[in-house]
Design a protein around this motif. Sequence first.
Motif, short mmCIF file in Angstrom:
data_model
loop_
_atom_site.label_atom_id
_atom_site.label_comp_id
_atom_site.label_asym_id
_atom_site.label_seq_id
_atom_site.Cartn_x
_atom_site.Cartn_y
_atom_site.Cartn_z
N ASN A 65 49.23 19.35 62.87
CA ASN A 65 49.67 20.17 64.00
C ASN A 65 51.07 19.77 64.45
O ASN A 65 51.94 20.61 64.68
CB ASN A 65 48.68 20.04 65.16
N ARG A 66 51.29 18.46 64.58
CA ARG A 66 52.60 17.97 65.00
C ARG A 66 53.67 18.23 63.93
O ARG A 66 54.81 18.56 64.24
CB ARG A 66 52.55 16.47 65.33
N ILE A 67 53.29 18.07 62.66
CA ILE A 67 54.24 18.34 61.58
C ILE A 67 54.66 19.81 61.62
O ILE A 67 55.85 20.14 61.54
CB ILE A 67 53.63 18.01 60.20
N GLY A 68 53.67 20.70 61.76
CA GLY A 68 53.96 22.13 61.81
C GLY A 68 54.84 22.49 62.99
O GLY A 68 55.80 23.28 62.85
N ARG A 69 54.56 21.91 64.14
CA ARG A 69 55.35 22.19 65.34
C ARG A 69 56.80 21.75 65.15
O ARG A 69 57.74 22.49 65.49
CB ARG A 69 54.75 21.44 66.54
N THR A 70 56.99 20.56 64.59
CA THR A 70 58.35 20.04 64.43
C THR A 70 59.12 20.81 63.37
O THR A 70 60.32 21.06 63.52
CB THR A 70 58.31 18.53 64.11
N LEU A 71 58.46 21.21 62.30
CA LEU A 71 59.13 22.03 61.28
C LEU A 71 59.57 23.37 61.87
O LEU A 71 60.63 23.90 61.51
CB LEU A 71 58.19 22.26 60.09
N SER A 73 61.80 25.97 56.37
CA SER A 73 61.12 25.20 57.43
C SER A 73 60.01 26.02 58.07
O SER A 73 58.91 25.51 58.31
CB SER A 73 62.13 24.75 58.48
N TYR A 74 60.30 27.29 58.36
CA TYR A 74 59.29 28.16 58.97
C TYR A 74 58.08 28.34 58.06
O TYR A 74 56.93 28.30 58.52
CB TYR A 74 59.89 29.53 59.29
N LYS A 75 58.33 28.56 56.77
CA LYS A 75 57.21 28.78 55.84
C LYS A 75 56.34 27.55 55.71
O LYS A 75 55.10 27.64 55.68
CB LYS A 75 57.75 29.22 54.48
N ARG A 76 56.96 26.39 55.62
CA ARG A 76 56.20 25.13 55.57
C ARG A 76 55.40 24.95 56.85
O ARG A 76 54.23 24.55 56.83
CB ARG A 76 57.13 23.95 55.37
N SER A 77 56.03 25.26 57.97
CA SER A 77 55.36 25.15 59.27
C SER A 77 54.16 26.08 59.36
O SER A 77 53.09 25.69 59.85
CB SER A 77 56.36 25.47 60.38
#
Length: 252
Positions: free
Chosen positions: A111-117, A136-140
Motif C-alpha cells: 500500500n505504501r509502495i503504491g502510494r509513493t509511486l 510510475s502510475y502503472k506500477r502504482s
Amino acid sequence: MAASPLQLAPRGPQIVIDSLKRELKVGVKDSLHKLALYKALSISYWKKSPDSSIYYAKKSIKLAESAGEEEEKGDALHNLGVAYYYANDFKSSLDYFYQSLEISEKIADLNRIGRTLNSIGNIYYSLNNFPEAISSYKRSLVLTRQSSNTKMEASILNNMGSLYGSHGRIDAAYILLNQSVALLEKLNDSIGLSSSYNNIALLYRENGVYNKALKYDEKALHINKKMGRIWDVSFISNSIGETYFSKWSVFI
C-alpha cells in the motif's frame, strides 16, 4: 497523498491547525502521540503554507528516527516530499519520495509502495516527463489493486487520465477519468470526486466542449464550497473563469 494517523474532522484548515497547536502547547509526553500531531500539522499546512509543512515534516522525521519507528519515518519522508511539491521544489520532492519508497520496499508494504509511486508519478508529470510518469502510475496501479485500496486506485486512474489528456490521448483519458469517478462515487469520496471532476472539465475545455466543462467544474466547486476548502474553491473558480474566457474568445 499520505494519510494522517489522526482522524481529522471536516473543518476548515486553520481550525484544525489551531487545535493541533493547542494540543502540542499543553504538552504531550507520549512520543507517538507527538509524532501524530507533527504529521497532522505537516499535512494541514501542505497547501496553506509549504514552509510550515516542511518544518513539521522534518520534526516528524527526527522524532521517528529517535523512536526507532521506521514506518513512521517513511510516512514523514513522504509528507515532506508533498510539502516540497507544493513549494514547487520538484527536485527535493522527488528525492524525499524516493527515500520514502526505499523504506516502504524494505518493509514490503504494498500500500505504501503504491502510494509513493503515485506521488513520484505526479512529480514526473509536473516535470513533463511522460515516460517516467506513466511508468510510475502503472506500477502504482498494479500494487494498489493488490492491496485492495480502492480510494488510491481512483486517485491513480484520475492522475493517469489527466496525464493522457495532456498528451493528446483523449479517448484513453476519458475512459480512465470516468473509471475514477465511478469508484469515487461508490466511496462517497467528495475530495477525490472534486479532483476527477476538475480533470474532466479541463479535458472538455481543451476540446472545445465548454458547457460540459462548466458543468463538471461547477460540481467540483459545489463540493469544495460545502467543505470550506478555500484553496480549492479558488483553484476551481479560476478554472471556470478560464473556460468562460476560452468560450467567449472564440467570438472575439
